[in-house]
Scaffold this motif. Structure first.
Motif, PDB file in Angstrom:
ATOM      1  N   SER A  58      51.897  29.754  35.781  1.00 40.99           N
ATOM      2  CA  SER A  58      50.923  30.727  36.263  1.00 40.99           C
ATOM      3  C   SER A  58      49.645  30.580  35.446  1.00 40.99           C
ATOM      4  O   SER A  58      49.691  30.497  34.217  1.00 40.99           O
ATOM      5  N   GLU A  80      46.216  32.606  34.635  1.00 38.10           N
ATOM      6  CA  GLU A  80      45.756  33.988  34.733  1.00 38.10           C
ATOM      7  C   GLU A  80      44.402  34.154  34.059  1.00 38.10           C
ATOM      8  O   GLU A  80      44.134  33.534  33.040  1.00 38.10           O
ATOM      9  N   THR A 111      43.973  38.729  36.871  1.00 36.48           N
ATOM     10  CA  THR A 111      44.182  38.153  38.189  1.00 36.48           C
ATOM     11  C   THR A 111      44.842  36.795  38.012  1.00 36.48           C
ATOM     12  O   THR A 111      44.458  36.031  37.130  1.00 36.48           O
ATOM     13  N   LEU A 170      52.381  33.184  44.989  1.00 40.13           N
ATOM     14  CA  LEU A 170      51.436  34.303  45.028  1.00 40.13           C
ATOM     15  C   LEU A 170      50.000  33.816  45.131  1.00 40.13           C
ATOM     16  O   LEU A 170      49.639  32.791  44.573  1.00 40.13           O
ATOM     17  N   TYR A 201      46.796  37.910  43.503  1.00 39.39           N
ATOM     18  CA  TYR A 201      47.549  38.866  42.681  1.00 39.39           C
ATOM     19  C   TYR A 201      46.602  39.450  41.645  1.00 39.39           C
ATOM     20  O   TYR A 201      45.917  38.732  40.922  1.00 39.39           O
ATOM     21  N   HIS A 202      46.562  40.762  41.583  1.00 39.42           N
ATOM     22  CA  HIS A 202      45.707  41.460  40.625  1.00 39.42           C
ATOM     23  C   HIS A 202      46.515  42.624  40.057  1.00 39.42           C
ATOM     24  O   HIS A 202      47.170  43.351  40.798  1.00 39.42           O
ATOM     25  N   TYR A 242      49.735  46.852  40.792  1.00 37.11           N
ATOM     26  CA  TYR A 242      49.477  45.480  41.185  1.00 37.11           C
ATOM     27  C   TYR A 242      49.392  45.337  42.699  1.00 37.11           C
ATOM     28  O   TYR A 242      49.928  46.155  43.444  1.00 37.11           O
ATOM     29  N   GLN A 243      48.684  44.290  43.141  1.00 37.04           N
ATOM     30  CA  GLN A 243      48.566  43.921  44.542  1.00 37.04           C
ATOM     31  C   GLN A 243      48.756  42.415  44.651  1.00 37.04           C
ATOM     32  O   GLN A 243      48.361  41.687  43.744  1.00 37.04           O
ATOM     33  N   TRP A 244      49.326  41.943  45.772  1.00 38.99           N
ATOM     34  CA  TRP A 244      49.578  40.521  45.915  1.00 38.99           C
ATOM     35  C   TRP A 244      49.640  40.124  47.387  1.00 38.99           C
ATOM     36  O   TRP A 244      49.803  40.956  48.266  1.00 38.99           O
ATOM     37  N   THR A 273      51.846  40.865  52.331  1.00 37.44           N
ATOM     38  CA  THR A 273      51.110  41.521  51.244  1.00 37.44           C
ATOM     39  C   THR A 273      51.971  42.622  50.652  1.00 37.44           C
ATOM     40  O   THR A 273      52.945  43.055  51.249  1.00 37.44           O
ATOM     41  N   ASP A 316      51.925  45.938  47.363  1.00 37.12           N
ATOM     42  CA  ASP A 316      51.357  46.566  46.184  1.00 37.12           C
ATOM     43  C   ASP A 316      52.426  47.470  45.604  1.00 37.12           C
ATOM     44  O   ASP A 316      53.453  47.726  46.223  1.00 37.12           O
TER      45      ASP A 316
END
Length: 98
Positions: A20, A22, A37, A45, A48-49, A81-83, A91, A93
């Motif tokens: 990953s 980041e 992020t 993913l 992603y945040h 988080y959201q992805w 999607t 979260d």
């Protein structure tokens, strides 16, 4: 460490991922907030945040012995988080406390 810096991490969580990359988006020591992020890596993913915050919890009760640390004064952490998955465009979260 400063906003905009990146890191490469090896993923060992058992998830279908190997690495990953980041980027640190926010680091506010005064308000105990950090955001990052995922910008690359070998995983499914994208977009992603995550934002992590730590809050002081004051109840006036104090820690109660034997309660497993679940009550009284202390600190509460929160991660939101959201992805989006690369395949299928799913999607999501969420958030969790620690």
């Amino acid at each position: 460490m400063e906003v905009g810096c990146t890191r490469d991490a090896n993923v060992i969580s058992g998830l279908p991922a190997a690495t990953s990359t980041e980027r640190l988006d926010l680091l506010d020591d005064d308000n105990h907030v950090m955001a990052f992020t995922i910008i690359g890596g070998q995983h499914r993913l994208r977009n992603y945040h995550a934002v992590t915050t730590v809050h002081e919890v004051v109840t006036g009760v104090g820690w109660v012995e034997g309660d497993g640390g679940g009550g009284g004064d202390g600190l509460k952490g929160e991660n939101r988080y959201q992805w989006v998955l690369k395949r299928g465009g799913r999607t999501g979260d969420g958030f969790y406390f620690f």
